[in-house]
Write an enzyme that holds these catalytic residues in place. Structure first.
Site, PDB file in Angstrom:
ATOM      1  N   LYS A 189       0.169  -3.142 -11.217  1.00 62.29           N
ATOM      2  CA  LYS A 189      -0.678  -2.396 -10.270  1.00 62.29           C
ATOM      3  C   LYS A 189       0.147  -1.297  -9.591  1.00 62.29           C
ATOM      4  O   LYS A 189       1.383  -1.319  -9.655  1.00 62.29           O
ATOM      5  CB  LYS A 189      -1.261  -3.364  -9.244  1.00 62.29           C
ATOM      6  CG  LYS A 189      -0.223  -4.054  -8.386  1.00 62.29           C
ATOM      7  CD  LYS A 189      -0.825  -5.269  -7.670  1.00 62.29           C
ATOM      8  CE  LYS A 189       0.194  -5.938  -6.784  1.00 62.29           C
ATOM      9  NZ  LYS A 189      -0.222  -7.285  -6.365  1.00 62.29           N
TER      10      LYS A 189
ATOM     11  N   ARG B 265      -7.872 -13.781   1.821  1.00 62.21           N
ATOM     12  CA  ARG B 265      -8.202 -12.419   1.438  1.00 62.21           C
ATOM     13  C   ARG B 265      -9.334 -12.501   0.409  1.00 62.21           C
ATOM     14  O   ARG B 265     -10.479 -12.314   0.741  1.00 62.21           O
ATOM     15  CB  ARG B 265      -6.957 -11.756   0.825  1.00 62.21           C
ATOM     16  CG  ARG B 265      -6.305 -10.738   1.700  1.00 62.21           C
ATOM     17  CD  ARG B 265      -4.994 -10.214   1.129  1.00 62.21           C
ATOM     18  NE  ARG B 265      -4.706 -10.553  -0.265  1.00 62.21           N
ATOM     19  CZ  ARG B 265      -3.604 -10.190  -0.897  1.00 62.21           C
ATOM     20  NH1 ARG B 265      -2.671  -9.469  -0.287  1.00 62.21           N
ATOM     21  NH2 ARG B 265      -3.401 -10.523  -2.152  1.00 62.21           N
TER      22      ARG B 265
ATOM     23  N   TYR C  54      16.745  16.699  13.509  1.00 62.07           N
ATOM     24  CA  TYR C  54      15.731  16.747  14.580  1.00 62.07           C
ATOM     25  C   TYR C  54      16.062  15.760  15.699  1.00 62.07           C
ATOM     26  O   TYR C  54      16.456  14.622  15.435  1.00 62.07           O
ATOM     27  CB  TYR C  54      14.350  16.407  14.020  1.00 62.07           C
ATOM     28  CG  TYR C  54      13.762  17.498  13.164  1.00 62.07           C
ATOM     29  CD1 TYR C  54      13.391  18.719  13.726  1.00 62.07           C
ATOM     30  CD2 TYR C  54      13.552  17.305  11.801  1.00 62.07           C
ATOM     31  CE1 TYR C  54      12.833  19.726  12.939  1.00 62.07           C
ATOM     32  CE2 TYR C  54      12.990  18.304  11.015  1.00 62.07           C
ATOM     33  CZ  TYR C  54      12.640  19.511  11.597  1.00 62.07           C
ATOM     34  OH  TYR C  54      12.091  20.491  10.819  1.00 62.07           O
TER      35      TYR C  54
ATOM     36  N   MET D 299      11.506  16.064   6.225  1.00 63.42           N
ATOM     37  CA  MET D 299      10.538  16.066   5.121  1.00 63.42           C
ATOM     38  C   MET D 299      11.217  16.214   3.757  1.00 63.42           C
ATOM     39  O   MET D 299      10.897  15.494   2.809  1.00 63.42           O
ATOM     40  CB  MET D 299       9.501  17.174   5.331  1.00 63.42           C
ATOM     41  CG  MET D 299       8.384  17.138   4.315  1.00 63.42           C
ATOM     42  SD  MET D 299       7.173  18.459   4.525  1.00 63.42           S
ATOM     43  CE  MET D 299       6.347  17.968   6.016  1.00 63.42           C
TER      44      MET D 299
END
Ligand SMILES: *Cc1c(COP(=O)(O)O)cnc(C)c1O
Length: 356
Positions: free
Chosen positions: A35, A130, A252, A300
C-alpha cells in the site's frame, strides 16, 4: 543541472527482507504489503523485489490495476475491500481478492451477476476498533458469504492493534480463536511485528509491510538487530558551505547558535522533499560517509549540517539523509515519528533510481 536530491532503491534489499520473512514464517504464504506505493518505494521496485511473494496486498484500486500492468499475475488483495459497488465488478474482472469488513460490502457481492467467484478475506475486529465485524457477528457474515455464488474461498482475517509492544496479541488472538468455526479454515493475522515476535500468529497467510522495506516495527529494536536491510536511501549533495563565527546562527529563526567558529554545509534537501521539518538540531546525517548532525530548522528545499566532524568535505560531496549509513528509524525518532511515515512522505519531485 539536475537537482541532486534522489532516492536509491535496492531490489537486493527487498529480496533479502522477504527471505527473512520466509525464514521466520516458513509454513505461511506471504502477502507482501505494498500500500501507499509500496511504502514510498514505488510499485515497479516492489514487483521486482517481491517476485517470490505469494501475493501483493494494498488498499488502492488504481494501484492494484497498475500491478497488473507491471506484469504481476499472482494474487492481489485489497485490504480495505470495495469502497463502492462498482469496485466489486472491477475486482472480479482483474482477479483481485477483497477484504470484507462490513455488511454493505456483502450486499454488493450479493448483487453481482453470475461470473467467476471472488476470493474474500473476512475481517474481524479484535480490538483495533477500526475495520471489521464484531467477533459475535462473524459466523453470520461467513454464512451469508458462503451462500453467495459470487464468493469463492473465505479466509478469516484480523489486524493486531498492539503486536509491537505490551500487552501484545494474546487478547486479540483469544477473541479471534473463540469464534472460528470448527474444521479447517484459512486465516491471516500477522503484520511485521507479529511475524517477528508471535510465531503462533503465522498460520496460513502473513502480511508483512514495514520489515520488507528494511525498517523496524518496534520502537526499541533497530532494523539491523532483526537482520533487515534498508531498501531506500535518501541522498543529496552539499551545494554551499558557510564559515560561522561564535554567536552566528543558522537558518530560519536562528534556532542554532554557534558556540565557536565552525563550518556548516548546506544540503539540497528539505521538507518539500519529504525530510521531516520537525527533525531538530542533532538529527544524524552522513556527509561523504561520515556521520554528523543537522543544524537549525529544516527549510523547504535545504537543510544545514555540521561539517566539523568531516574536515575534508566540501561543496559537491554526497549526503545521505537516511539509508544504509543512517537508519531511517533514527531520523524518525528524532523527528517524533516512525520510519513508516518518512518512507511514505518522500515527495514526487525526488528522482528515483532502482538498483539491483
Ligand atoms: C499495513 C498493513 C499491514 C502491514 O503492517 P506492517 O506493520 O507494516 O507490517 C498488515 N495488514 C494490514 C491489514 C495492513 O493494513
Amino acid at each position: 543541472m539536475t537537482r541532486p536530491t534522489r532516492i536509491r532503491l535496492s531490489i537486493a534489499a527487498l529480496r533479502h527482507n522477504l527471505s527473512r520473512v520466509r525464514a521466520l514464517a516458513p509454513r505461511s504464504r506471504i502477502w507482501a504489503v505494498v500500500k501507499a506505493d509500496a511504502y514510498g518505494h514505488g510499485l515497479a521496485a516492489a514487483v521486482r523485489g517481491f517476485v517470490e511473494a505469494d501475493g501483493l496486498a494494498l488498499v488502492e484500486f488504481d494501484f492494484a490495476l497498475r500491478l497488473r500492468e507491471l506484469g504481476w499475475r499472482k494474487p492481489v488483495l485489497l485490504l480495505e475491500g470495495a469502497f463502492e459497488a462498482a469496485d466489486v465488478g472491477l475486482a472480479r474482472t482483474h482477479g483481485f481478492a477483497l477484504t470484507v469488513h462490513e455488511a454493505r460490502q456483502i450486499d454488493w457481492l450479493a448483487a453481482l451477476p453470475p461470473g467467476p467467484p471472488i476470493e474474500v478475506h473476512l475481517k474481524m475486529n479484535t480490538g483495533m476498533n477500526r475495520l471489521g465485524f464484531p467477533p459475535d457477528c462473524c459466523i453470520a457474515a461467513a454464512a451469508r458469504l458462503a451462500g453467495l455464488p459470487a464468493v469463492g474461498s473465505v479466509t478469516w482475517m484480523t489486524h493486531f492493534a498492539q503486536a509491537d509492544a505490551a500487552p501484545g496479541v494474546a487478547d486479540a488472538l483469544d477473541r479471534f480463536q473463540a469464534v472460528l468455526p470448527p474444521g479447517p479454515v484459512a486465516c491471516s493475522l500477522a503484520n511485521s511485528a507479529a511475524i517477528v515476535d508471535y510465531p503462533q500468529t503465522h498460520v496460513d497467510w502473513v502480511r508483512p509491510g514495514i520489515m520488507l522495506y528494511g525498517a523496524t516495527p518496534f520502537a526499541d529494536r533497530p532494523a539491523a538487530s532483526l537482520a533487515l536491510r534498508p531498501a531506500m536511501a535518501l541522498e543529496s549533495r552539499l551545494i554551499a558551505e558557510q564559515r560561522l563565527a561564535a554567536g552566528d546562527t543558522v537558518g530560519y529563526g536562528g534556532a542554532f547558535v554557534a558556540k565557536a567558529p565552525m563550518r556548516v554545509g548546506v544540503v539540497a534537501c528539505g521538507y518539500a522533499d519529504g525530510y521531516p521539518r520537525h527533525a531538530p538540531t542533532g538529527t544524524p546525517v552522513a556527509v561523504a560517509g561520515v556521520r554528523t548532525r543537522t543544524l537549525g530548522r529544516v527549510s523547504m528545499d535545504m537543510l544545514c549540517v555540521d561539517l566539523d566532524p568531516v574536515p575534508q568535505a566540501g561543496v559537491g560531496d554526497c549526503v545521505q539523509l537516511w539509508g544504509d549509513q543512517i537508519p531511517i528509524d533514527e531520523v524518525a525518532a528524532h523527528a517524533g515519528t516512525i520510519g513508516y511515515e518518512l518512507m511514505c512522505a518522500v515527495a514526487p519531485r525526488v528522482a528515483r533510481f532502482i538498483e539491483d
